[in-house]
Write a protein that holds these residues in place. Structure first.
Motif, PDB file in Angstrom:
ATOM      1  N   LYS A 143      -2.485   2.241  -5.353  1.00 26.69           N
ATOM      2  CA  LYS A 143      -1.717   2.789  -4.242  1.00 26.69           C
ATOM      3  C   LYS A 143      -1.467   4.273  -4.498  1.00 26.69           C
ATOM      4  O   LYS A 143      -1.064   4.653  -5.597  1.00 26.69           O
ATOM      5  N   VAL A 144      -1.749   5.094  -3.490  1.00 27.72           N
ATOM      6  CA  VAL A 144      -1.511   6.533  -3.629  1.00 27.72           C
ATOM      7  C   VAL A 144      -0.587   6.973  -2.493  1.00 27.72           C
ATOM      8  O   VAL A 144      -0.937   6.837  -1.325  1.00 27.72           O
ATOM      9  N   VAL A 145       0.579   7.469  -2.860  1.00 30.11           N
ATOM     10  CA  VAL A 145       1.509   7.984  -1.859  1.00 30.11           C
ATOM     11  C   VAL A 145       1.396   9.504  -1.841  1.00 30.11           C
ATOM     12  O   VAL A 145       1.576  10.156  -2.870  1.00 30.11           O
TER      13      VAL A 145
ATOM     14  N   PHE B 201      12.402  17.569   0.733  1.00 27.58           N
ATOM     15  CA  PHE B 201      12.299  17.827  -0.690  1.00 27.58           C
ATOM     16  C   PHE B 201      11.640  16.651  -1.395  1.00 27.58           C
ATOM     17  O   PHE B 201      11.964  15.510  -1.157  1.00 27.58           O
ATOM     18  N   VAL B 202      10.662  16.952  -2.228  1.00 22.83           N
ATOM     19  CA  VAL B 202      10.065  15.878  -3.023  1.00 22.83           C
ATOM     20  C   VAL B 202      10.067  16.292  -4.485  1.00 22.83           C
ATOM     21  O   VAL B 202       9.961  17.478  -4.812  1.00 22.83           O
ATOM     22  N   ASN B 203      10.192  15.301  -5.326  1.00 21.70           N
ATOM     23  CA  ASN B 203      10.091  15.559  -6.755  1.00 21.70           C
ATOM     24  C   ASN B 203       8.629  15.670  -7.137  1.00 21.70           C
ATOM     25  O   ASN B 203       7.835  14.792  -6.811  1.00 21.70           O
TER      26      ASN B 203
ATOM     27  N   ASN C 109       1.755  10.259  -5.755  1.00 20.15           N
ATOM     28  CA  ASN C 109       2.664   9.472  -6.596  1.00 20.15           C
ATOM     29  C   ASN C 109       3.539  10.382  -7.469  1.00 20.15           C
ATOM     30  O   ASN C 109       3.764  10.100  -8.645  1.00 20.15           O
ATOM     31  N   GLY C 110       3.963  11.506  -6.894  1.00 16.04           N
ATOM     32  CA  GLY C 110       4.898  12.392  -7.582  1.00 16.04           C
ATOM     33  C   GLY C 110       4.266  13.383  -8.535  1.00 16.04           C
ATOM     34  O   GLY C 110       4.960  14.196  -9.138  1.00 16.04           O
TER      35      GLY C 110
ATOM     36  N   LEU D 228      -5.225   8.544 -12.939  1.00 15.84           N
ATOM     37  CA  LEU D 228      -4.425   7.770 -11.988  1.00 15.84           C
ATOM     38  C   LEU D 228      -4.600   6.277 -12.262  1.00 15.84           C
ATOM     39  O   LEU D 228      -3.671   5.495 -12.197  1.00 15.84           O
ATOM     40  N   PHE D 229      -5.861   5.903 -12.555  1.00 20.36           N
ATOM     41  CA  PHE D 229      -6.128   4.520 -12.960  1.00 20.36           C
ATOM     42  C   PHE D 229      -7.429   4.486 -13.747  1.00 20.36           C
ATOM     43  O   PHE D 229      -8.240   5.407 -13.675  1.00 20.36           O
TER      44      PHE D 229
END
Ligand code: C2O
Ligand code: CU
Length: 461
Positions: free
Chosen positions: A324-326, A335-337, A360-361, A370-371
């Motif tokens: 899963k990739v957000v 605002f995102v971290n 994913n941040g 990522l994987f």
């Protein structure tokens, strides 16, 4: 948006053959080519020379045309003042030849050389481009078409036409705006959008076609960030391939117009019976790209050929590895971290690093992939776009099937692609068999977004 009327007076129409010069083989009998990257002056608008970077002194770079199953060898030399490498977009290539600076190879330093040697497993429409600071190097002209013909060519050379489209940002008096490369405004918004579209390096080239003959038009979007909107219905075009992969004959595309995102390709079959114009229609007024002029009638009562499909391992999603990739960030994204190079960004860091997007941040390449999957596993990749922008997501080294968009089935036969468009608030599922060992990128092909965080990688062991 593109504003052909306001940008400069005059239409800048050049009447020219639409066919690109091909690349001569370096050695008779061998599929060996020389490519040299270096600075060049070339006009993008009328006779105004712009400072570009080119392969073999021409933008777009020479067309490399080979046959499915062949191996090629490209002797590359870097005559630029900065490091670079070449990526062969859409080719299911051996990892060491993928041309990603910093992941699959060290960048080629100024004055140095590198030999790319690989096999072309699939026929279709591909392209090559620089893959180090791509937002700058591709944006200045370092790209060209890579055409892999079927084992027996489906269309002969006169009926097989490459149209590589680029979106240039010009400033008065019609020269490339180089000062705005790296603008953080572009990076956090829609990428570097231009104001002048060229096809094969020319303004509105003319194709001379024979009435009643079937032509294959291979469209490639080489823009840094612009999504092109085309309506094949307006000129009787039939979509026959996406991103190099032929669509099975049974697939009927229920929609038109088509969006062609950065790096995507679409092959159209056209059987002209009258003059036509291919237009980009996203603006408030259509922007003419190419004119088809019918002169002379068909010498042969041509049938409409169908192109054979490539055999790509079919993903089986039962038991697939789910990833899963957000996607987050960008202007208006709230605002995102964001973690970049192991550090949580705060305050001034965003401006200093230029990072404004994350998967994913995490922005850009982390130490860890990522994987990781084992060779032969099927990957079911779910991408969730939580930004306010459209993106063009590209997987290196593999073609995938697009399974669903926001929960709905993709009704056009789950086509094979190597790059998919995803709109704001959309979720897209794609699946592929991870059959190609190595380290591969997954990134947005809006090159400013890729640089500003939208790049990750995975590993197949
Ligand atoms: Cu067409 Cu990572 O690139
Ligand atoms: Cu993007």
């Amino acid at each position: 948006m593109i504003d052909r009327r306001n940008f400069l007076a005059g239409t800048g129409v050049l009447v020219s053959a639409g066919v690109l010069p091909g690349l001569a083989v370096a050695k008779a009998g061998a599929q060996e080519f020389d490519l040299i990257a270096g600075p060049v002056q070339q006009a993008l608008y009328e006779q105004q020379p712009s400072d570009l970077w080119a392969y073999n002194d021409i933008v777009p770079g020479p067309e490399i045309r080979v046959r499915k199953g062949e191996r090629i060898r490209v002797n590359f030399r870097n005559n630029l003042e900065e490091p670079t490498s070449i990526h062969w977009h859409g080719i299911r290539i051996e990892n060491a030849m993928d041309g990603v600076s910093g992941l699959t190879q060290e960048p080629v330093q100024p004055g140095d050389s590198f030999v790319y040697e690989f096999e072309l497993p699939d026929s279709g429409t591909y392209w090559y481009h620089a893959h180090n600071k791509s937002w700058n190097e591709v944006g200045r002209g370092l790209y060209g078409p890579l055409i892999v013909e079927e084992r027996t060519s489906t269309f002969d050379r006169d009926h097989d036409i490459t149209l590589i489209i680029d979106d240039w940002r010009l400033r008065q008096p019609g020269v490339l705006d180089t000062d705005s490369f790296g603008s953080l405004m572009d990076w956090s918004h829609g990428g570097r959008l231009g104001n002048w579209l060229l096809v094969n390096g020319k303004s509105r080239p003319v194709l001379k076609l024979r009435s009643g003959d079937a032509y294959r038009l291979r469209l490639i979007n080489a823009s840094n960030a612009r999504v092109l909107e085309l309506d094949p219905n307006r000129f009787g075009g039939k979509v026959i391939a996406y991103d190099g992969q032929a669509l099975p004959e049974s697939v009927v595309l229920p929609y038109s117009p088509h969006l062609l995102g950065p790096a995507q390709r679409i092959d159209l079959m056209v059987v002209p019976d009258a003059d036509f114009t291919i237009e980009e229609i996203s603006g408030d007024k259509p922007f003419p790209l190419v004119d088809g002029i019918v002169d002379g009638i068909s010498r042969t009562a041509q049938s409409t050929p169908s192109i054979p499909v490539n055999l790509i391992p079919e993903p089986d999603v039962t038991g697939a590895r789910k990833v899963k990739v957000v996607m987050e960030g960008g202007a208006m994204g709230g605002f995102v971290n964001i973690t970049y190079k192991g550090k949580r960004l705060e305050g001034e860091d965003f401006r200093k690093t230029g990072q404004s997007w994350a998967f994913n941040g995490i922005a850009n390449l982390a130490e860890a992939p990522l994987f990781t999957v084992r060779r032969g596993e099927t990957v079911l990749l779910e991408t969730i776009n939580q930004t306010g922008w459209v993106h063009a997501m590209h997987v290196h080294g593999h073609h995938f099937r697009v399974l669903s968009r926001s929960g709905a089935d993709v009704d056009n036969g789950k086509p094979w692609r190597d790059t998919f468009l995803i709109g704001p608030e959309q979720t897209t599922e794609v699946a592929f068999v991870a059959d190609n060992p190595g380290k591969w990128l997954y990134h947005c092909h809006m090159l400013e977004h890729a640089a500003a965080g939208m790049t990750t990688w995975f590993e197949i062991s």
